[in-house]
Design a protein around this motif. Sequence first.
Motif, mmCIF file in Angstrom:
data_model
loop_
_atom_site.group_PDB
_atom_site.id
_atom_site.type_symbol
_atom_site.label_atom_id
_atom_site.label_comp_id
_atom_site.label_asym_id
_atom_site.label_seq_id
_atom_site.Cartn_x
_atom_site.Cartn_y
_atom_site.Cartn_z
ATOM 1 N N LYS A 41 4.034 5.676 -5.465
ATOM 2 C CA LYS A 41 3.972 5.733 -6.933
ATOM 3 C C LYS A 41 2.994 6.819 -7.389
ATOM 4 O O LYS A 41 3.275 7.577 -8.301
ATOM 5 C CB LYS A 41 3.520 4.389 -7.502
ATOM 6 N N ALA A 42 1.841 6.857 -6.763
ATOM 7 C CA ALA A 42 0.822 7.843 -7.129
ATOM 8 C C ALA A 42 1.336 9.259 -6.893
ATOM 9 O O ALA A 42 1.153 10.145 -7.731
ATOM 10 C CB ALA A 42 -0.457 7.597 -6.343
ATOM 11 N N GLU A 43 1.984 9.483 -5.746
ATOM 12 C CA GLU A 43 2.540 10.805 -5.444
ATOM 13 C C GLU A 43 3.605 11.204 -6.443
ATOM 14 O O GLU A 43 3.627 12.335 -6.919
ATOM 15 C CB GLU A 43 3.132 10.831 -4.035
ATOM 16 N N SER A 85 4.005 10.068 -9.491
ATOM 17 C CA SER A 85 3.355 10.275 -10.785
ATOM 18 C C SER A 85 2.711 11.655 -10.859
ATOM 19 O O SER A 85 2.850 12.363 -11.854
ATOM 20 C CB SER A 85 2.303 9.206 -11.042
ATOM 21 N N GLU A 86 1.998 12.043 -9.820
ATOM 22 C CA GLU A 86 1.356 13.356 -9.786
ATOM 23 C C GLU A 86 2.400 14.469 -9.832
ATOM 24 O O GLU A 86 2.238 15.460 -10.546
ATOM 25 C CB GLU A 86 0.490 13.500 -8.540
ATOM 26 N N ASP A 87 3.489 14.304 -9.085
ATOM 27 C CA ASP A 87 4.553 15.304 -9.059
ATOM 28 C C ASP A 87 5.211 15.441 -10.429
ATOM 29 O O ASP A 87 5.424 16.544 -10.916
ATOM 30 C CB ASP A 87 5.597 14.942 -7.999
ATOM 31 N N GLU A 95 2.394 1.722 -3.471
ATOM 32 C CA GLU A 95 1.383 2.230 -4.405
ATOM 33 C C GLU A 95 1.096 3.706 -4.151
ATOM 34 O O GLU A 95 0.952 4.498 -5.085
ATOM 35 C CB GLU A 95 0.098 1.403 -4.318
ATOM 36 N N SER A 96 1.017 4.075 -2.889
ATOM 37 C CA SER A 96 0.790 5.471 -2.522
ATOM 38 C C SER A 96 1.952 6.347 -2.999
ATOM 39 O O SER A 96 1.751 7.439 -3.532
ATOM 40 C CB SER A 96 0.613 5.595 -1.017
ATOM 41 N N ASP A 99 0.840 -1.210 0.000
ATOM 42 C CA ASP A 99 0.000 0.000 0.000
ATOM 43 C C ASP A 99 0.867 1.250 0.000
ATOM 44 O O ASP A 99 0.586 2.222 -0.699
ATOM 45 C CB ASP A 99 -0.928 0.019 1.211
#
Length: 94
Positions: A11-13, A15-17, A8-9, A5
């Motif tokens: 990765k999302a951060e 990606s957004e950055d 994944e969290s 988890d």
Amino acid sequence: MSTSDFIESLKAEVSEDVFQRLMDKFEPLIVQRLKHNSFTTQEAASYLNCSDRMLQLMCKRGEIKFYKIGTDYRFRQTALDEWITTQEQCTGTV
């Protein structure tokens, strides 16, 4: 929170950055390119999904921005997009 988890969290951060950094860098270039993108009467009418005659009438009525090169009308893509946005706000359609 489990390790997967957390990964994944993260990765999302990231990606957004990365996405935001790319947008910050390229958005001014995209806007500049769109501002310089212009259409002939036929191309603009096709872009607006209307007839050449309707577009000419809108120009004569002062409803839509254009410029002329000799006797030929030219339309900036940004001006057409602004007109579309104005119409959407007036009629409430999307």
